[in-house]
Design a protein around this motif. Structure first.
Motif, PDB file in Angstrom:
ATOM      1  N   GLN A   8       0.854  -1.106   0.055  1.00 54.66           N
ATOM      2  CA  GLN A   8      -0.094   0.068  -0.043  1.00 54.66           C
ATOM      3  C   GLN A   8       0.841   1.146  -0.089  1.00 54.66           C
ATOM      4  O   GLN A   8       0.467   2.220  -1.055  1.00 54.66           O
ATOM      5  N   GLN A   9       2.068   1.151   0.690  1.00 57.06           N
ATOM      6  CA  GLN A   9       2.826   2.272   0.797  1.00 57.06           C
ATOM      7  C   GLN A   9       3.460   2.554  -0.586  1.00 57.06           C
ATOM      8  O   GLN A   9       3.524   3.909  -1.041  1.00 57.06           O
ATOM      9  N   ILE A  10       3.894   1.316  -1.209  1.00 55.72           N
ATOM     10  CA  ILE A  10       4.609   1.515  -2.552  1.00 55.72           C
ATOM     11  C   ILE A  10       3.511   2.236  -3.494  1.00 55.72           C
ATOM     12  O   ILE A  10       3.777   3.191  -4.411  1.00 55.72           O
ATOM     13  N   LEU A  11       2.190   1.705  -3.745  1.00 55.49           N
ATOM     14  CA  LEU A  11       1.189   2.114  -4.310  1.00 55.49           C
ATOM     15  C   LEU A  11       1.007   3.699  -4.335  1.00 55.49           C
ATOM     16  O   LEU A  11       0.696   4.429  -5.286  1.00 55.49           O
ATOM     17  N   ILE A  12       0.967   4.178  -2.851  1.00 51.79           N
ATOM     18  CA  ILE A  12       0.608   5.659  -2.793  1.00 51.79           C
ATOM     19  C   ILE A  12       1.849   6.560  -3.122  1.00 51.79           C
ATOM     20  O   ILE A  12       1.547   7.496  -3.819  1.00 51.79           O
ATOM     21  N   ALA A  13       3.007   6.068  -2.939  1.00 50.07           N
ATOM     22  CA  ALA A  13       4.227   6.694  -3.470  1.00 50.07           C
ATOM     23  C   ALA A  13       3.894   6.780  -5.135  1.00 50.07           C
ATOM     24  O   ALA A  13       4.476   7.886  -5.651  1.00 50.07           O
ATOM     25  N   MET A  14       3.721   5.613  -5.714  1.00 55.54           N
ATOM     26  CA  MET A  14       3.770   5.611  -7.083  1.00 55.54           C
ATOM     27  C   MET A  14       2.459   6.672  -7.458  1.00 55.54           C
ATOM     28  O   MET A  14       2.683   7.406  -8.592  1.00 55.54           O
ATOM     29  N   LEU A  49      -4.483   0.982 -12.942  1.00 57.88           N
ATOM     30  CA  LEU A  49      -4.078  -0.309 -12.171  1.00 57.88           C
ATOM     31  C   LEU A  49      -3.817   0.098 -10.691  1.00 57.88           C
ATOM     32  O   LEU A  49      -4.188  -0.681  -9.854  1.00 57.88           O
ATOM     33  N   ILE A  50      -3.144   1.237 -10.458  1.00 60.11           N
ATOM     34  CA  ILE A  50      -2.837   1.331  -8.937  1.00 60.11           C
ATOM     35  C   ILE A  50      -3.963   1.729  -8.270  1.00 60.11           C
ATOM     36  O   ILE A  50      -4.375   1.144  -7.002  1.00 60.11           O
TER      37      ILE A  50
END
Length: 90
Positions: A8-14, A49-50
């Motif tokens: 989730q942290q990666i998706l938010i950052a992306m 997709l995110i």
């Protein structure tokens, strides 16, 4: 509230990074966009997709009903002060 997983942290950052890039490269009205049409389509697909994966993760955690709201939007629930309630006489 649950701690966010690494995914989730990666998706938010992306999502935030892609959004910032879009803001930075968006030209003023009337000027040609510096990105090609295929790159724009790819960025849209990535953001889609995110968003879809974020929704899947939120639904799995039972947080699926969240959605943004505006400050001037009327609340869905209304608070009723206890003092205004009167005991019914029977």
């Amino acid at each position: 509230m649950n701690e966010l997983s690494k995914e989730q942290q990666i998706l938010i950052a992306m999502r935030k990074t892609l959004s910032a890039i879009i803001k930075d490269v968006t030209p003023p009205p009337g000027m040609r966009h510096p990105l090609s049409d295929s790159t724009i389509a790819d960025v849209r697909q990535c953001l889609g997709l995110i968003a879809a994966r974020e929704k899947e993760l939120a639904d799995a955690q039972g947080r699926g009903g969240e959605r943004p709201y505006y400050a001037d939007e009327p609340p869905a629930a209304r608070v009723v002060p206890i003092a205004s309630l009167k005991k019914r006489e029977e």
